[in-house]
Design a protein around this motif. Structure first.
Motif: not given
Length: 470
Positions: A261, A274-275, A284, A286, A297, A301, A311-312, A315-316, A319
Protein backbone atom coordinates in the motif's frame (compact mmCIF):
# COMPACT_ATOMS: atom_id res chain seq x y z
CA UNK A 1 -21.75 -31.65 8.83
CA UNK A 2 -21.32 -34.22 6.08
CA UNK A 3 -23.32 -37.42 6.37
CA UNK A 4 -21.69 -39.98 8.68
CA UNK A 5 -23.02 -43.10 10.37
CA UNK A 6 -23.16 -43.25 14.13
CA UNK A 7 -20.41 -45.87 14.02
CA UNK A 8 -18.20 -43.55 11.96
CA UNK A 9 -18.77 -40.63 14.34
CA UNK A 10 -18.04 -42.79 17.40
CA UNK A 11 -14.85 -44.08 15.77
CA UNK A 12 -13.70 -40.55 14.85
CA UNK A 13 -14.04 -39.34 18.45
CA UNK A 14 -12.98 -42.65 20.03
CA UNK A 15 -16.25 -42.66 21.95
CA UNK A 16 -18.69 -45.21 23.34
CA UNK A 17 -21.96 -45.39 21.41
CA UNK A 18 -25.23 -45.68 23.38
CA UNK A 19 -28.11 -46.22 20.97
CA UNK A 20 -31.66 -45.09 21.63
CA UNK A 21 -34.98 -46.04 20.08
CA UNK A 22 -34.83 -47.21 16.48
CA UNK A 23 -31.30 -45.95 15.88
CA UNK A 24 -28.69 -48.46 14.74
CA UNK A 25 -24.96 -48.30 14.28
CA UNK A 26 -25.57 -47.50 10.61
CA UNK A 27 -28.00 -44.64 11.24
CA UNK A 28 -26.78 -41.61 9.29
CA UNK A 29 -26.42 -38.15 10.88
CA UNK A 30 -25.75 -35.00 8.86
CA UNK A 31 -27.09 -32.05 10.87
CA UNK A 32 -25.40 -29.03 12.39
CA UNK A 33 -23.03 -29.55 15.30
CA UNK A 34 -23.12 -27.01 18.13
CA UNK A 35 -22.73 -26.48 21.87
CA UNK A 36 -25.75 -24.18 22.06
CA UNK A 37 -29.08 -25.96 22.55
CA UNK A 38 -30.84 -22.85 21.20
CA UNK A 39 -29.35 -23.38 17.74
CA UNK A 40 -30.54 -26.96 17.39
CA UNK A 41 -32.69 -27.98 14.44
CA UNK A 42 -33.98 -31.32 13.15
CA UNK A 43 -31.08 -33.75 12.67
CA UNK A 44 -28.58 -31.75 14.74
CA UNK A 45 -25.75 -32.96 16.98
CA UNK A 46 -25.63 -31.40 20.45
CA UNK A 47 -22.28 -31.12 22.21
CA UNK A 48 -22.83 -31.11 25.99
CA UNK A 49 -19.86 -28.96 26.96
CA UNK A 50 -19.29 -28.28 30.66
CA UNK A 51 -18.81 -24.55 31.28
CA UNK A 52 -17.69 -22.19 34.00
CA UNK A 53 -21.21 -21.21 35.01
CA UNK A 54 -23.35 -24.07 33.73
CA UNK A 55 -23.13 -27.55 32.23
CA UNK A 56 -24.28 -28.50 28.75
CA UNK A 57 -25.44 -31.87 30.04
CA UNK A 58 -28.33 -30.02 31.70
CA UNK A 59 -29.58 -28.92 28.27
CA UNK A 60 -29.55 -32.21 26.40
CA UNK A 61 -33.33 -32.50 26.84
CA UNK A 62 -33.84 -28.99 25.45
CA UNK A 63 -31.65 -29.83 22.46
CA UNK A 64 -33.64 -33.02 21.80
CA UNK A 65 -36.91 -31.10 21.91
CA UNK A 66 -35.48 -28.74 19.28
CA UNK A 67 -34.57 -31.63 16.99
CA UNK A 68 -31.15 -32.97 18.04
CA UNK A 69 -30.74 -36.65 17.15
CA UNK A 70 -27.34 -37.20 18.75
CA UNK A 71 -25.63 -35.92 21.88
CA UNK A 72 -21.89 -35.90 22.41
CA UNK A 73 -21.49 -36.20 26.18
CA UNK A 74 -18.98 -36.93 28.93
CA UNK A 75 -21.49 -39.02 30.87
CA UNK A 76 -24.73 -40.73 29.93
CA UNK A 77 -27.73 -38.45 30.40
CA UNK A 78 -31.25 -39.70 31.10
CA UNK A 79 -32.76 -38.26 27.93
CA UNK A 80 -34.41 -39.96 24.91
CA UNK A 81 -31.54 -39.59 22.43
CA UNK A 82 -28.58 -41.58 21.15
CA UNK A 83 -25.40 -40.54 22.91
CA UNK A 84 -21.67 -40.93 22.34
CA UNK A 85 -19.66 -40.79 25.56
CA UNK A 86 -16.12 -39.37 25.47
CA UNK A 87 -13.67 -38.23 28.17
CA UNK A 88 -13.60 -34.65 26.87
CA UNK A 89 -16.17 -33.25 24.42
CA UNK A 90 -13.93 -30.35 23.40
CA UNK A 91 -11.19 -32.72 22.27
CA UNK A 92 -13.85 -34.91 20.66
CA UNK A 93 -15.22 -32.19 18.40
CA UNK A 94 -11.64 -31.45 17.33
CA UNK A 95 -11.20 -35.11 16.37
CA UNK A 96 -14.51 -35.08 14.54
CA UNK A 97 -13.56 -31.90 12.68
CA UNK A 98 -10.26 -33.44 11.59
CA UNK A 99 -12.12 -36.46 10.18
CA UNK A 100 -14.80 -34.43 8.40
CA UNK A 101 -12.36 -32.01 6.77
CA UNK A 102 -10.07 -34.86 5.68
CA UNK A 103 -12.97 -36.65 4.00
CA UNK A 104 -14.15 -33.52 2.19
CA UNK A 105 -10.62 -32.66 1.09
CA UNK A 106 -9.98 -36.19 -0.19
CA UNK A 107 -13.20 -36.23 -2.19
CA UNK A 108 -12.96 -32.79 -3.79
CA UNK A 109 -11.01 -29.57 -4.20
CA UNK A 110 -11.41 -27.92 -0.81
CA UNK A 111 -8.92 -25.11 -0.17
CA UNK A 112 -8.20 -24.06 3.40
CA UNK A 113 -6.85 -20.74 4.69
CA UNK A 114 -5.74 -20.25 8.28
CA UNK A 115 -5.41 -16.76 9.77
CA UNK A 116 -3.73 -15.72 13.01
CA UNK A 117 -2.25 -12.59 14.57
CA UNK A 118 -2.52 -10.51 17.70
CA UNK A 119 -4.95 -8.14 16.00
CA UNK A 120 -7.09 -8.11 12.87
CA UNK A 121 -7.96 -11.81 12.59
CA UNK A 122 -11.73 -11.41 12.44
CA UNK A 123 -11.63 -8.43 10.09
CA UNK A 124 -9.23 -10.19 7.73
CA UNK A 125 -11.30 -13.37 7.88
CA UNK A 126 -14.42 -11.44 6.89
CA UNK A 127 -12.56 -9.61 4.13
CA UNK A 128 -11.23 -12.84 2.65
CA UNK A 129 -14.64 -14.52 2.89
CA UNK A 130 -16.16 -11.55 1.06
CA UNK A 131 -13.66 -12.06 -1.75
CA UNK A 132 -14.13 -15.84 -1.92
CA UNK A 133 -17.91 -16.30 -1.63
CA UNK A 134 -18.70 -15.35 -5.24
CA UNK A 135 -16.25 -18.07 -6.34
CA UNK A 136 -18.03 -20.89 -4.53
CA UNK A 137 -19.40 -22.13 -1.20
CA UNK A 138 -17.25 -20.60 1.53
CA UNK A 139 -17.29 -21.54 5.21
CA UNK A 140 -15.90 -18.95 7.63
CA UNK A 141 -16.26 -18.50 11.39
CA UNK A 142 -19.23 -16.77 12.93
CA UNK A 143 -17.99 -13.78 14.92
CA UNK A 144 -14.70 -14.72 16.58
CA UNK A 145 -15.06 -18.50 16.53
CA UNK A 146 -11.31 -18.99 16.82
CA UNK A 147 -10.72 -21.01 19.99
CA UNK A 148 -10.67 -24.69 20.94
CA UNK A 149 -14.45 -24.87 20.57
CA UNK A 150 -15.26 -22.30 17.89
CA UNK A 151 -12.62 -23.35 15.37
CA UNK A 152 -13.69 -27.04 15.22
CA UNK A 153 -17.36 -26.06 15.09
CA UNK A 154 -16.55 -23.90 12.07
CA UNK A 155 -14.68 -26.77 10.41
CA UNK A 156 -17.66 -29.06 10.96
CA UNK A 157 -19.81 -26.80 8.78
CA UNK A 158 -18.03 -27.88 5.60
CA UNK A 159 -19.90 -30.02 3.07
CA UNK A 160 -18.86 -31.80 -0.11
CA UNK A 161 -19.92 -28.64 -1.95
CA UNK A 162 -17.62 -26.37 0.08
CA UNK A 163 -14.87 -24.84 -2.00
CA UNK A 164 -13.14 -22.70 0.64
CA UNK A 165 -12.74 -23.03 4.39
CA UNK A 166 -11.42 -19.92 6.15
CA UNK A 167 -10.23 -20.63 9.70
CA UNK A 168 -9.38 -18.05 12.33
CA UNK A 169 -6.94 -19.23 14.98
CA UNK A 170 -6.65 -17.51 18.33
CA UNK A 171 -5.01 -18.76 21.50
CA UNK A 172 -5.16 -18.14 25.21
CA UNK A 173 -2.59 -20.80 26.11
CA UNK A 174 0.61 -22.13 24.53
CA UNK A 175 0.17 -24.82 21.91
CA UNK A 176 -3.41 -24.01 20.97
CA UNK A 177 -2.74 -22.62 17.48
CA UNK A 178 -0.58 -25.60 16.59
CA UNK A 179 -3.29 -28.01 17.72
CA UNK A 180 -6.10 -26.22 15.91
CA UNK A 181 -4.22 -25.56 12.67
CA UNK A 182 -2.93 -29.12 12.76
CA UNK A 183 -6.50 -30.37 12.47
CA UNK A 184 -6.72 -29.12 8.86
CA UNK A 185 -3.16 -28.36 7.64
CA UNK A 186 -4.09 -25.18 5.72
CA UNK A 187 -3.08 -24.60 2.12
CA UNK A 188 -2.45 -20.94 2.99
CA UNK A 189 -1.37 -19.59 6.37
CA UNK A 190 -1.70 -15.86 7.09
CA UNK A 191 0.16 -14.23 10.01
CA UNK A 192 -0.96 -10.63 10.48
CA UNK A 193 1.14 -9.25 13.33
CA UNK A 194 2.54 -9.97 16.77
CA UNK A 195 1.57 -7.61 19.58
CA UNK A 196 0.72 -7.53 23.26
CA UNK A 197 -2.71 -9.17 22.92
CA UNK A 198 -2.80 -12.22 25.25
CA UNK A 199 0.92 -11.75 25.95
CA UNK A 200 0.24 -12.41 29.62
CA UNK A 201 -0.71 -15.98 28.77
CA UNK A 202 2.48 -16.65 26.81
CA UNK A 203 5.09 -15.12 29.09
CA UNK A 204 5.64 -12.07 26.90
CA UNK A 205 6.19 -11.29 23.24
CA UNK A 206 8.72 -14.08 22.62
CA UNK A 207 6.13 -16.61 23.68
CA UNK A 208 3.54 -14.93 21.47
CA UNK A 209 5.90 -15.16 18.48
CA UNK A 210 6.39 -18.87 19.09
CA UNK A 211 2.65 -19.42 19.32
CA UNK A 212 1.76 -17.49 16.15
CA UNK A 213 4.55 -19.19 14.19
CA UNK A 214 2.86 -22.54 14.78
CA UNK A 215 0.45 -21.68 11.97
CA UNK A 216 3.37 -21.52 9.52
CA UNK A 217 4.54 -24.91 10.78
CA UNK A 218 1.04 -26.34 10.21
CA UNK A 219 0.70 -25.29 6.55
CA UNK A 220 0.69 -28.37 4.34
CA UNK A 221 3.76 -29.14 2.21
CA UNK A 222 3.77 -27.07 -0.96
CA UNK A 223 1.51 -24.46 0.62
CA UNK A 224 1.90 -20.71 0.94
CA UNK A 225 2.77 -18.55 3.96
CA UNK A 226 1.38 -15.00 3.78
CA UNK A 227 3.47 -12.80 6.08
CA UNK A 228 3.49 -9.16 7.19
CA UNK A 229 6.64 -7.55 5.78
CA UNK A 230 6.36 -4.61 8.21
CA UNK A 231 6.41 -6.66 11.42
CA UNK A 232 9.92 -7.93 12.13
CA UNK A 233 8.58 -10.64 14.41
CA UNK A 234 6.35 -11.98 11.64
CA UNK A 235 9.08 -11.53 9.03
CA UNK A 236 11.28 -13.66 11.28
CA UNK A 237 8.98 -16.61 10.55
CA UNK A 238 10.21 -16.82 6.93
CA UNK A 239 12.95 -19.34 7.81
CA UNK A 240 10.28 -21.64 9.21
CA UNK A 241 8.46 -21.41 5.89
CA UNK A 242 11.71 -22.19 4.07
CA UNK A 243 12.28 -25.25 6.25
CA UNK A 244 8.76 -26.38 5.42
CA UNK A 245 9.39 -25.69 1.71
CA UNK A 246 6.56 -23.19 1.59
CA UNK A 247 6.27 -20.26 -0.77
CA UNK A 248 6.29 -16.93 1.08
CA UNK A 249 4.19 -14.01 -0.09
CA UNK A 250 4.58 -10.66 1.65
CA UNK A 251 2.12 -7.84 2.32
CA UNK A 252 2.59 -4.42 3.87
CA UNK A 253 4.10 -1.02 3.18
CA UNK A 254 7.67 -2.27 2.82
CA UNK A 255 9.36 -2.34 -0.58
CA UNK A 256 9.78 -6.11 -0.18
CA UNK A 257 5.99 -6.61 -0.03
CA UNK A 258 4.39 -8.40 -2.97
CA UNK A 259 1.15 -6.58 -2.18
CA UNK A 260 1.99 -3.06 -1.02
CA UNK A 261 0.00 0.00 0.00
CA UNK A 262 0.97 3.61 -0.52
CA UNK A 263 -0.02 6.71 1.43
CA UNK A 264 -3.40 6.70 3.15
CA UNK A 265 -6.21 9.21 3.21
CA UNK A 266 -8.38 8.42 6.22
CA UNK A 267 -11.84 9.98 6.52
CA UNK A 268 -15.07 9.29 8.38
CA UNK A 269 -16.37 7.41 5.32
CA UNK A 270 -13.36 5.15 4.82
CA UNK A 271 -9.75 4.97 3.75
CA UNK A 272 -8.24 5.62 0.32
CA UNK A 273 -4.92 4.16 -0.80
CA UNK A 274 -3.13 2.70 -3.79
CA UNK A 275 -2.24 -0.99 -3.85
CA UNK A 276 0.86 -1.97 -5.84
CA UNK A 277 0.99 -5.54 -7.16
CA UNK A 278 3.53 -6.77 -9.71
CA UNK A 279 4.29 -3.20 -10.74
CA UNK A 280 0.65 -2.25 -11.20
CA UNK A 281 -1.03 0.41 -9.09
CA UNK A 282 -4.66 -0.23 -8.21
CA UNK A 283 -6.83 2.25 -6.27
CA UNK A 284 -8.60 0.94 -3.15
CA UNK A 285 -11.35 2.72 -1.26
CA UNK A 286 -12.10 0.73 1.88
CA UNK A 287 -15.37 1.70 3.54
CA UNK A 288 -14.47 -0.17 6.73
CA UNK A 289 -13.49 2.62 9.14
CA UNK A 290 -9.86 2.98 10.17
CA UNK A 291 -6.60 3.22 8.29
CA UNK A 292 -5.23 0.23 10.22
CA UNK A 293 -7.66 -2.01 8.35
CA UNK A 294 -5.77 -1.39 5.10
CA UNK A 295 -3.12 -3.84 6.36
CA UNK A 296 -5.86 -6.42 6.88
CA UNK A 297 -7.11 -5.76 3.36
CA UNK A 298 -3.61 -6.29 1.97
CA UNK A 299 -3.43 -9.63 3.78
CA UNK A 300 -6.80 -10.67 2.36
CA UNK A 301 -5.80 -9.64 -1.18
CA UNK A 302 -2.54 -11.57 -0.84
CA UNK A 303 -4.28 -14.69 0.48
CA UNK A 304 -6.85 -14.45 -2.31
CA UNK A 305 -4.02 -14.23 -4.82
CA UNK A 306 -2.56 -17.41 -3.37
CA UNK A 307 -5.90 -18.99 -4.33
CA UNK A 308 -5.66 -17.57 -7.87
CA UNK A 309 -8.12 -14.69 -7.37
CA UNK A 310 -7.10 -11.66 -9.45
CA UNK A 311 -6.23 -8.56 -7.39
CA UNK A 312 -8.69 -6.41 -9.34
CA UNK A 313 -11.45 -8.84 -8.42
CA UNK A 314 -10.40 -8.95 -4.78
CA UNK A 315 -10.33 -5.15 -4.53
CA UNK A 316 -13.70 -4.75 -6.23
CA UNK A 317 -15.30 -7.10 -3.71
CA UNK A 318 -13.55 -5.54 -0.71
CA UNK A 319 -14.93 -2.15 -1.67
CA UNK A 320 -18.46 -3.48 -1.09
CA UNK A 321 -17.78 -4.06 2.62
CA UNK A 322 -19.22 -1.48 4.99
CA UNK A 323 -18.51 -3.17 8.32
CA UNK A 324 -15.79 -5.55 9.44
CA UNK A 325 -17.96 -7.08 12.19
CA UNK A 326 -20.42 -5.87 14.78
CA UNK A 327 -18.68 -3.90 17.55
CA UNK A 328 -15.55 -3.41 15.45
CA UNK A 329 -15.21 0.22 14.37
CA UNK A 330 -18.97 0.14 13.91
CA UNK A 331 -20.36 3.59 13.16
CA UNK A 332 -23.72 3.67 14.92
CA UNK A 333 -24.56 7.30 14.20
CA UNK A 334 -22.96 10.00 12.03
CA UNK A 335 -25.01 13.05 12.95
CA UNK A 336 -25.41 15.13 15.03
CA UNK A 337 -23.03 13.00 17.13
CA UNK A 338 -20.80 10.32 15.61
CA UNK A 339 -20.74 7.16 17.78
CA UNK A 340 -18.12 4.51 16.93
CA UNK A 341 -18.48 1.24 18.83
CA UNK A 342 -15.20 -0.71 18.77
CA UNK A 343 -15.49 -2.48 22.10
CA UNK A 344 -15.31 -6.17 21.25
CA UNK A 345 -11.55 -6.66 21.48
CA UNK A 346 -8.78 -4.39 22.66
CA UNK A 347 -5.05 -5.00 22.63
CA UNK A 348 -2.69 -2.06 23.11
CA UNK A 349 -1.99 -1.95 19.37
CA UNK A 350 -5.70 -2.02 18.52
CA UNK A 351 -6.57 0.72 21.01
CA UNK A 352 -3.74 2.92 19.74
CA UNK A 353 -4.91 2.42 16.15
CA UNK A 354 -8.50 3.25 17.07
CA UNK A 355 -7.46 6.43 18.90
CA UNK A 356 -5.39 7.56 15.92
CA UNK A 357 -8.35 6.90 13.65
CA UNK A 358 -10.52 9.04 15.92
CA UNK A 359 -8.00 11.85 15.60
CA UNK A 360 -7.80 11.45 11.81
CA UNK A 361 -11.54 11.56 11.14
CA UNK A 362 -12.48 14.36 13.54
CA UNK A 363 -12.73 17.74 11.86
CA UNK A 364 -11.30 20.98 13.22
CA UNK A 365 -14.73 22.12 14.44
CA UNK A 366 -15.55 18.78 16.04
CA UNK A 367 -14.61 17.38 19.45
CA UNK A 368 -13.05 13.99 20.14
CA UNK A 369 -14.37 11.88 23.01
CA UNK A 370 -12.67 8.59 23.90
CA UNK A 371 -14.59 6.18 26.16
CA UNK A 372 -12.05 3.58 27.23
CA UNK A 373 -12.20 0.39 29.27
CA UNK A 374 -9.79 -2.34 30.26
CA UNK A 375 -7.55 -4.31 27.92
CA UNK A 376 -7.62 -7.94 29.06
CA UNK A 377 -5.04 -10.72 29.28
CA UNK A 378 -1.94 -8.54 29.51
CA UNK A 379 -0.63 -10.17 32.68
CA UNK A 380 2.28 -8.36 34.32
CA UNK A 381 2.27 -5.82 31.46
CA UNK A 382 -1.25 -4.58 32.23
CA UNK A 383 -0.48 -1.44 34.24
CA UNK A 384 2.29 -0.31 31.90
CA UNK A 385 0.22 -0.84 28.75
CA UNK A 386 -2.80 0.99 30.17
CA UNK A 387 -0.53 3.87 31.15
CA UNK A 388 0.82 4.06 27.59
CA UNK A 389 -2.70 4.39 26.22
CA UNK A 390 -3.46 7.19 28.69
CA UNK A 391 -0.36 9.05 27.53
CA UNK A 392 -1.25 8.54 23.87
CA UNK A 393 -4.79 9.84 24.36
CA UNK A 394 -3.44 13.07 25.84
CA UNK A 395 -0.74 13.46 23.20
CA UNK A 396 -3.40 13.09 20.51
CA UNK A 397 -5.09 16.07 22.17
CA UNK A 398 -8.32 14.21 22.91
CA UNK A 399 -10.22 16.71 25.08
CA UNK A 400 -12.59 14.19 26.74
CA UNK A 401 -11.18 10.91 28.01
CA UNK A 402 -13.80 8.83 29.82
CA UNK A 403 -12.31 5.80 31.59
CA UNK A 404 -14.58 3.03 32.87
CA UNK A 405 -13.76 0.28 35.37
CA UNK A 406 -11.10 -0.34 38.01
CA UNK A 407 -9.03 -2.50 35.66
CA UNK A 408 -8.50 0.56 33.47
CA UNK A 409 -7.79 3.04 36.26
CA UNK A 410 -4.07 3.14 35.44
CA UNK A 411 -5.06 4.62 32.06
CA UNK A 412 -6.97 7.43 33.76
CA UNK A 413 -4.17 8.19 36.23
CA UNK A 414 -1.61 8.32 33.41
CA UNK A 415 -3.79 10.73 31.43
CA UNK A 416 -4.12 13.02 34.45
CA UNK A 417 -0.39 12.86 35.15
CA UNK A 418 0.37 13.70 31.50
CA UNK A 419 -1.59 16.92 31.79
CA UNK A 420 -5.27 16.13 31.19
CA UNK A 421 -6.67 18.89 33.38
CA UNK A 422 -9.93 19.52 35.17
CA UNK A 423 -12.67 17.33 33.72
CA UNK A 424 -10.82 16.51 30.51
CA UNK A 425 -10.22 13.00 31.90
CA UNK A 426 -12.89 11.45 34.09
CA UNK A 427 -13.21 8.05 35.74
CA UNK A 428 -16.29 5.93 36.47
CA UNK A 429 -16.59 2.61 38.20
CA UNK A 430 -19.41 1.36 35.99
CA UNK A 431 -20.76 1.67 32.47
CA UNK A 432 -24.08 2.91 33.88
CA UNK A 433 -22.35 5.85 35.58
CA UNK A 434 -20.45 6.64 32.39
CA UNK A 435 -23.68 6.53 30.37
CA UNK A 436 -25.41 9.03 32.66
CA UNK A 437 -22.42 11.37 32.35
CA UNK A 438 -22.20 11.05 28.58
CA UNK A 439 -25.94 11.68 28.10
CA UNK A 440 -25.47 15.22 29.36
CA UNK A 441 -21.85 15.80 28.29
CA UNK A 442 -22.05 14.90 24.59
CA UNK A 443 -23.03 17.63 22.15
CA UNK A 444 -23.56 17.99 18.39
CA UNK A 445 -20.31 17.72 16.48
CA UNK A 446 -18.72 15.22 18.85
CA UNK A 447 -16.93 12.14 17.54
CA UNK A 448 -17.13 9.41 20.19
CA UNK A 449 -15.03 6.23 20.25
CA UNK A 450 -16.00 3.43 22.64
CA UNK A 451 -13.11 0.97 23.02
CA UNK A 452 -12.40 -1.90 25.42
CA UNK A 453 -11.87 -5.61 25.59
CA UNK A 454 -14.91 -7.84 25.38
CA UNK A 455 -14.72 -8.66 29.09
CA UNK A 456 -15.15 -5.00 30.04
CA UNK A 457 -18.61 -4.97 28.45
CA UNK A 458 -18.41 -1.46 26.99
CA UNK A 459 -19.83 -2.69 23.69
CA UNK A 460 -23.23 -2.52 25.36
CA UNK A 461 -22.50 1.03 26.53
CA UNK A 462 -21.68 1.87 22.91
CA UNK A 463 -24.99 0.40 21.76
CA UNK A 464 -26.86 2.44 24.39
CA UNK A 465 -25.16 5.62 23.22
CA UNK A 466 -25.99 4.80 19.63
CA UNK A 467 -29.66 4.34 20.50
CA UNK A 468 -29.73 7.56 22.54
CA UNK A 469 -28.17 9.75 19.87
CA UNK A 470 -29.56 8.17 16.71
Amino acid sequence: MIALTLTEIAAAVNGELHLHGTDSAETVVSGVVDTDSRTMEPGAVFVAKPGETTDGHLFVGTAVEAGAVLALVERVVDEPVTQIVVPDVVLAIADLAREVVARVRAAGDLKIVGITGSNGKTTTKNMLATILRPEGETVAPKGSYNNAVGAPLTMLRVTHETRYLVCEFGADAPGQIGRLAGLVSPDVGVVLMVGMAHAGGFGGLDGTVREKSELVRAVRPGGIAVLNADDHRVAGMAPIADERQLEVRWFGESERADVRSGSLEVTATGTHTTVTIEGRELPLHLRVLGGHHIKNALAAITAAGALSIAPETAIERLETMELAERWRMQVLTQSPIRIINDAYNASPDAVAAALRTLAQITGPDERMVAVLGAMSELGEHSVEEHQKIGLLAVRLRIPRIVVVGQEARALYLAAVAEGSWSDEAVFFESADEAFEYLKTELRPGDSVLVKSSNAAGLRFLGDRLGESFS
